[in-house]
Design a protein around this motif. Structure first.
Motif, PDB file in Angstrom:
ATOM      1  N   ASN A 117       9.423   8.825 -18.914  1.00  0.00           N
ATOM      2  CA  ASN A 117      10.742   9.346 -19.275  1.00  0.00           C
ATOM      3  C   ASN A 117      10.754  10.876 -19.243  1.00  0.00           C
ATOM      4  OD1 ASN A 117      13.424   9.222 -20.011  1.00  0.00           O
ATOM      5  ND2 ASN A 117      12.985   9.183 -22.196  1.00  0.00           N
ATOM      6  N   CYS A 118      10.420  11.451 -18.096  1.00  0.00           N
ATOM      7  CA  CYS A 118      10.292  12.910 -17.974  1.00  0.00           C
ATOM      8  C   CYS A 118      11.618  13.578 -17.628  1.00  0.00           C
ATOM      9  CB  CYS A 118       9.272  13.250 -16.898  1.00  0.00           C
ATOM     10  SG  CYS A 118       7.615  12.689 -17.292  1.00  0.00           S
ATOM     11  N   LYS A 119      11.748  14.806 -18.098  1.00  0.00           N
ATOM     12  CA  LYS A 119      12.896  15.653 -17.799  1.00  0.00           C
ATOM     13  C   LYS A 119      12.384  17.037 -17.458  1.00  0.00           C
ATOM     14  CE  LYS A 119      15.766  13.378 -21.244  1.00  0.00           C
ATOM     15  NZ  LYS A 119      16.417  13.527 -22.539  1.00  0.00           N
ATOM     16  N   THR A 120      13.056  17.701 -16.543  1.00  0.00           N
ATOM     17  CA  THR A 120      12.733  19.088 -16.220  1.00  0.00           C
ATOM     18  C   THR A 120      13.710  19.969 -16.974  1.00  0.00           C
ATOM     19  OG1 THR A 120      11.977  18.449 -14.029  1.00  0.00           O
ATOM     20  CG2 THR A 120      12.498  20.760 -14.356  1.00  0.00           C
ATOM     21  N   ILE A 121      13.185  20.895 -17.742  1.00  0.00           N
ATOM     22  CA  ILE A 121      14.032  21.841 -18.460  1.00  0.00           C
ATOM     23  C   ILE A 121      13.609  23.253 -18.080  1.00  0.00           C
ATOM     24  CG2 ILE A 121      14.417  20.238 -20.386  1.00  0.00           C
ATOM     25  CD1 ILE A 121      12.503  21.991 -22.039  1.00  0.00           C
ATOM     26  N   PHE A 122      14.419  24.217 -18.446  1.00  0.00           N
ATOM     27  CA  PHE A 122      14.174  25.596 -18.055  1.00  0.00           C
ATOM     28  C   PHE A 122      14.091  26.485 -19.284  1.00  0.00           C
ATOM     29  CE2 PHE A 122      16.310  23.386 -14.656  1.00  0.00           C
ATOM     30  CZ  PHE A 122      15.525  23.689 -13.564  1.00  0.00           C
ATOM     31  N   PHE A 123      13.241  27.511 -19.201  1.00  0.00           N
ATOM     32  CA  PHE A 123      13.076  28.495 -20.265  1.00  0.00           C
ATOM     33  C   PHE A 123      14.441  29.099 -20.577  1.00  0.00           C
ATOM     34  CE2 PHE A 123      12.234  32.768 -21.794  1.00  0.00           C
ATOM     35  CZ  PHE A 123      11.330  32.516 -22.797  1.00  0.00           C
ATOM     36  N   PRO A 124      14.818  29.286 -21.802  1.00  0.00           N
ATOM     37  CA  PRO A 124      14.063  29.349 -23.037  1.00  0.00           C
ATOM     38  C   PRO A 124      13.989  28.021 -23.795  1.00  0.00           C
ATOM     39  CG  PRO A 124      16.231  30.201 -23.466  1.00  0.00           C
ATOM     40  CD  PRO A 124      16.171  29.813 -21.998  1.00  0.00           C
ATOM     41  N   ASN A 125      14.564  26.945 -23.287  1.00  0.00           N
ATOM     42  CA  ASN A 125      14.446  25.651 -23.962  1.00  0.00           C
ATOM     43  C   ASN A 125      12.990  25.219 -23.992  1.00  0.00           C
ATOM     44  OD1 ASN A 125      17.216  25.465 -24.339  1.00  0.00           O
ATOM     45  ND2 ASN A 125      17.525  24.410 -22.413  1.00  0.00           N
ATOM     46  N   ASN A 126      12.655  24.329 -24.908  1.00  0.00           N
ATOM     47  CA  ASN A 126      11.289  23.810 -24.954  1.00  0.00           C
ATOM     48  C   ASN A 126      11.327  22.305 -25.203  1.00  0.00           C
ATOM     49  OD1 ASN A 126      11.544  23.404 -27.780  1.00  0.00           O
ATOM     50  ND2 ASN A 126      10.962  25.537 -28.128  1.00  0.00           N
ATOM     51  N   GLN A 177      10.349  15.736 -27.129  1.00  0.00           N
ATOM     52  CA  GLN A 177       9.304  15.288 -26.216  1.00  0.00           C
ATOM     53  C   GLN A 177       8.119  16.238 -26.273  1.00  0.00           C
ATOM     54  OE1 GLN A 177      11.719  15.102 -22.579  1.00  0.00           O
ATOM     55  NE2 GLN A 177      11.578  12.877 -22.700  1.00  0.00           N
ATOM     56  N   VAL A 178       7.095  15.960 -25.448  1.00  0.00           N
ATOM     57  CA  VAL A 178       5.922  16.830 -25.340  1.00  0.00           C
ATOM     58  C   VAL A 178       5.870  17.428 -23.944  1.00  0.00           C
ATOM     59  CG1 VAL A 178       4.571  15.613 -27.077  1.00  0.00           C
ATOM     60  CG2 VAL A 178       4.443  14.888 -24.703  1.00  0.00           C
ATOM     61  N   GLN A 179       5.263  18.601 -23.814  1.00  0.00           N
ATOM     62  CA  GLN A 179       5.143  19.249 -22.513  1.00  0.00           C
ATOM     63  C   GLN A 179       3.984  18.648 -21.743  1.00  0.00           C
ATOM     64  OE1 GLN A 179       5.107  23.528 -22.525  1.00  0.00           O
ATOM     65  NE2 GLN A 179       4.311  23.647 -20.427  1.00  0.00           N
ATOM     66  N   CYS A 180       4.265  18.149 -20.542  1.00  0.00           N
ATOM     67  CA  CYS A 180       3.222  17.559 -19.702  1.00  0.00           C
ATOM     68  C   CYS A 180       2.825  18.470 -18.556  1.00  0.00           C
ATOM     69  CB  CYS A 180       3.694  16.212 -19.145  1.00  0.00           C
ATOM     70  SG  CYS A 180       3.889  14.961 -20.414  1.00  0.00           S
ATOM     71  N   ASP A 181       3.719  19.335 -18.114  1.00  0.00           N
ATOM     72  CA  ASP A 181       3.428  20.195 -16.973  1.00  0.00           C
ATOM     73  C   ASP A 181       4.438  21.340 -17.000  1.00  0.00           C
ATOM     74  OD1 ASP A 181       2.237  21.168 -14.713  1.00  0.00           O
ATOM     75  OD2 ASP A 181       2.912  19.575 -13.390  1.00  0.00           O
ATOM     76  N   GLY A 182       4.187  22.333 -16.201  1.00  0.00           N
ATOM     77  CA  GLY A 182       5.132  23.432 -16.110  1.00  0.00           C
ATOM     78  C   GLY A 182       4.590  24.576 -15.292  1.00  0.00           C
ATOM     79  N   SER A 183       5.515  25.394 -14.815  1.00  0.00           N
ATOM     80  CA  SER A 183       5.130  26.558 -14.038  1.00  0.00           C
ATOM     81  C   SER A 183       6.242  27.582 -14.168  1.00  0.00           C
ATOM     82  CB  SER A 183       4.913  26.180 -12.576  1.00  0.00           C
ATOM     83  OG  SER A 183       4.625  27.322 -11.815  1.00  0.00           O
ATOM     84  N   GLY A 184       5.902  28.754 -14.632  1.00  0.00           N
ATOM     85  CA  GLY A 184       6.911  29.789 -14.807  1.00  0.00           C
ATOM     86  C   GLY A 184       7.953  29.366 -15.821  1.00  0.00           C
ATOM     87  N   GLY A 185       9.224  29.398 -15.442  1.00  0.00           N
ATOM     88  CA  GLY A 185      10.303  29.035 -16.351  1.00  0.00           C
ATOM     89  C   GLY A 185      10.672  27.568 -16.297  1.00  0.00           C
ATOM     90  N   ILE A 186       9.948  26.762 -15.511  1.00  0.00           N
ATOM     91  CA  ILE A 186      10.235  25.332 -15.384  1.00  0.00           C
ATOM     92  C   ILE A 186       9.219  24.559 -16.212  1.00  0.00           C
ATOM     93  CG2 ILE A 186      10.400  23.380 -13.804  1.00  0.00           C
ATOM     94  CD1 ILE A 186      11.070  25.443 -11.598  1.00  0.00           C
ATOM     95  N   ILE A 187       9.712  23.669 -17.061  1.00  0.00           N
ATOM     96  CA  ILE A 187       8.849  22.886 -17.941  1.00  0.00           C
ATOM     97  C   ILE A 187       9.171  21.411 -17.748  1.00  0.00           C
ATOM     98  CG2 ILE A 187       8.170  22.469 -20.336  1.00  0.00           C
ATOM     99  CD1 ILE A 187       9.363  25.302 -20.945  1.00  0.00           C
ATOM    100  N   VAL A 188       8.140  20.573 -17.648  1.00  0.00           N
ATOM    101  CA  VAL A 188       8.321  19.135 -17.546  1.00  0.00           C
ATOM    102  C   VAL A 188       8.011  18.532 -18.908  1.00  0.00           C
ATOM    103  CG1 VAL A 188       7.583  17.010 -16.411  1.00  0.00           C
ATOM    104  CG2 VAL A 188       7.707  19.131 -15.110  1.00  0.00           C
ATOM    105  N   CYS A 189       9.031  17.927 -19.519  1.00  0.00           N
ATOM    106  CA  CYS A 189       8.900  17.309 -20.826  1.00  0.00           C
ATOM    107  C   CYS A 189       8.960  15.790 -20.672  1.00  0.00           C
ATOM    108  CB  CYS A 189      10.020  17.745 -21.751  1.00  0.00           C
ATOM    109  SG  CYS A 189      10.072  19.516 -22.050  1.00  0.00           S
ATOM    110  N   CYS A 190       8.055  15.094 -21.332  1.00  0.00           N
ATOM    111  CA  CYS A 190       8.009  13.644 -21.241  1.00  0.00           C
ATOM    112  C   CYS A 190       7.796  13.040 -22.629  1.00  0.00           C
ATOM    113  CB  CYS A 190       6.843  13.194 -20.346  1.00  0.00           C
ATOM    114  SG  CYS A 190       6.882  13.910 -18.695  1.00  0.00           S
TER     115      CYS A 190
END
Length: 60
Positions: free
Chosen positions: A28-37, A43-56
Motif C-alpha cells: 500500500n505505497c504512496k509517493t509523497i513530496f517534501f515537506p510532507n512525511n 505510514q513508514v518510509q520505505c524509500d526516497g530520493s531528494g524531495g520524493i519519499i515512498v511511504c508504505c
C-alpha cells in the motif's frame, strides 16, 4: 543439438528475468513530496530520493 540450443536460450532468458525483478517497496505505497512525511500519512518510509519519499504500510 537443437534441444541444447533451446535449453541454453531458455536458461539465459530465465537468468535475466530473475536478475531484474520489478522493484517493490512494500504494501500500500504512496509517493509523497517534501515537506510532507510518512508519519503524517500514518505510514513508514520505505524509500526516497531528494524531495520524493515512498511511504508504505510495511516495507519489504
Amino acid at each position: 543439438m537443437q534441444f541444447k540450443l533451446s535449453a541454453l536460450v531458455f536458461a539465459a532468458l530465465a537468468a535475466v528475468a530473475v536478475a531484474s525483478p520489478t522493484p517493490q517497496q512494500g504494501t500500500n505505497c504512496k509517493t509523497i513530496f517534501f515537506p510532507n512525511n510518512c508519519s503524517s500519512q500514518g505510514q513508514v518510509q520505505c524509500d526516497g530520493s531528494g524531495g520524493i519519499i515512498v511511504c508504505c504500510d510495511r516495507c519489504f
